[in-house]
Design a protein around this motif. Sequence first.
Motif, short mmCIF file in Angstrom:
data_model
loop_
_atom_site.label_atom_id
_atom_site.label_comp_id
_atom_site.label_asym_id
_atom_site.label_seq_id
_atom_site.Cartn_x
_atom_site.Cartn_y
_atom_site.Cartn_z
N UNK A 243 25.01 -57.46 1.87
CA UNK A 243 25.16 -58.59 0.96
C UNK A 243 24.44 -58.31 -0.36
N UNK A 244 23.26 -57.71 -0.29
CA UNK A 244 22.52 -57.39 -1.51
C UNK A 244 23.27 -56.37 -2.36
N UNK A 245 23.89 -55.38 -1.70
CA UNK A 245 24.66 -54.39 -2.44
C UNK A 245 25.90 -55.01 -3.08
N UNK A 246 26.55 -55.93 -2.37
CA UNK A 246 27.73 -56.60 -2.91
C UNK A 246 27.35 -57.41 -4.15
N UNK A 247 26.24 -58.13 -4.09
CA UNK A 247 25.80 -58.93 -5.24
C UNK A 247 25.45 -58.04 -6.43
N UNK A 248 24.79 -56.94 -6.16
CA UNK A 248 24.42 -56.02 -7.25
C UNK A 248 25.66 -55.39 -7.87
N UNK A 249 26.61 -55.00 -7.04
CA UNK A 249 27.84 -54.40 -7.55
C UNK A 249 28.66 -55.42 -8.33
N UNK A 250 28.68 -56.68 -7.87
CA UNK A 250 29.42 -57.73 -8.58
C UNK A 250 28.87 -57.91 -9.99
N UNK A 251 27.55 -57.88 -10.11
CA UNK A 251 26.93 -58.01 -11.42
C UNK A 251 27.29 -56.83 -12.32
N UNK A 252 27.28 -55.63 -11.75
CA UNK A 252 27.65 -54.43 -12.53
C UNK A 252 29.09 -54.52 -13.02
N UNK A 253 30.01 -54.89 -12.13
CA UNK A 253 31.43 -54.96 -12.50
C UNK A 253 31.67 -56.06 -13.52
N UNK A 254 31.01 -57.22 -13.35
CA UNK A 254 31.13 -58.29 -14.34
C UNK A 254 30.73 -57.79 -15.72
N UNK A 255 29.62 -57.06 -15.79
CA UNK A 255 29.14 -56.55 -17.08
C UNK A 255 30.11 -55.57 -17.71
N UNK A 256 30.71 -54.71 -16.87
CA UNK A 256 31.69 -53.74 -17.38
C UNK A 256 32.92 -54.46 -17.92
N UNK A 257 33.41 -55.44 -17.17
CA UNK A 257 34.64 -56.14 -17.56
C UNK A 257 34.45 -57.03 -18.79
N UNK A 258 33.29 -57.62 -18.94
CA UNK A 258 33.06 -58.55 -20.05
C UNK A 258 32.57 -57.84 -21.31
N UNK A 259 31.61 -56.95 -21.14
CA UNK A 259 30.97 -56.33 -22.32
C UNK A 259 31.57 -54.99 -22.72
N UNK A 260 32.34 -54.36 -21.82
CA UNK A 260 32.95 -53.06 -22.08
C UNK A 260 31.93 -52.04 -22.57
N UNK A 261 30.84 -51.82 -21.82
CA UNK A 261 29.81 -50.86 -22.25
C UNK A 261 30.25 -49.43 -21.96
N UNK A 262 29.54 -48.45 -22.49
CA UNK A 262 29.82 -47.06 -22.11
C UNK A 262 29.67 -46.90 -20.60
N UNK A 263 30.58 -46.17 -19.99
CA UNK A 263 30.58 -46.03 -18.53
C UNK A 263 29.70 -44.85 -18.11
N UNK A 264 28.77 -45.13 -17.21
CA UNK A 264 27.93 -44.09 -16.62
C UNK A 264 28.59 -43.65 -15.31
N UNK A 265 29.30 -42.54 -15.34
CA UNK A 265 30.05 -42.09 -14.18
C UNK A 265 29.14 -41.80 -12.98
N UNK A 266 27.94 -41.28 -13.26
CA UNK A 266 27.00 -41.01 -12.17
C UNK A 266 26.57 -42.31 -11.50
N UNK A 267 26.38 -43.36 -12.29
CA UNK A 267 26.01 -44.65 -11.73
C UNK A 267 27.14 -45.22 -10.86
#
Length: 292
Positions: A243-267
């Motif tokens: 559950x903790x990993x799902x919440x953390x990943x959801x936050x990461x994906x939200x940030x990518x979709x909304x802010x369109x930051x540079x993508x860290x492929x290793x991350x």
Amino acid sequence: MVVSTADRLRPVPVALTREADVLAALDRLGPSATGHNPDQASNLPTTGLLAMSIPASFGGADISNLIVAEAVSRLAIWNAKAAEQLLRHLVALELVRTSGSAEQRRAIYGRVVLGDVFDLSAPREGVPPPRLVPSGLAFALDNGGSDFEIGAADWQIIRASGSGSEPMAAILDSKRVLFGGDDASPELTVHPDYILSLGVNADCLAQLMTAFLMAAAAHGRVSAKTLTSGADPSVAIELELLDAMIQKAASLIDGIQVDDPPIDLAQIDRFCLALDTARSRCSADHSPAIRS
């Protein structure tokens, strides 16, 4: 572009404009989906859930990915077939989100709003994608038919390569795929409007969405089993970690979709590995068999 042969008289799904609307739609779907009858997956297009991830810039509600994960998690408890269909559809839309032109994406999202289901064909490991070759006024997928499977989705997205080996995505109307015989591969002819240039990071973001939603599906199925008598208490710990990993990943994906930051492929790779590991530690048997 994207005019479906499934354009038929049917009710347009209700637009889900708030997270509360998504949860209410899930509550209504729950009783009808219980029982794991594969035929009940056909109810999914009428719920409006297919369009919940459409970006706000294209008229969608841009529902947070934590609620998207909740939808997949609940469906995995009620109906495995419906959960897998929604999962594959959302992964396909993630590939589309950064691919093609704005007009092409708008047309695709328009089909989703009407209740059309999209699916992303998983490439076979070690097999190069089919090539798009000119065929009259259209294009043909060279050697693309051998891996094509007709499923329940209205539209199939196949990764392909263009004349200069640039990555592309070909959108196929499943009801227009022609077969030459019982053992023949389908004839895959694609109109130019149905061909999208693949975004630079489209593949890795689709892989992240796949790992994220597979984890959500596993969370739902395993959490349901922990409520039964005799469940292993240690599973509760693994569920909390997942559950903790799902919440953390959801936050990461939200940030990518909304802010369109540079993508860290290793991350992205680390998150995919962590999600897959946490899911496997819970129970690898409870997740849909899908890879992007």
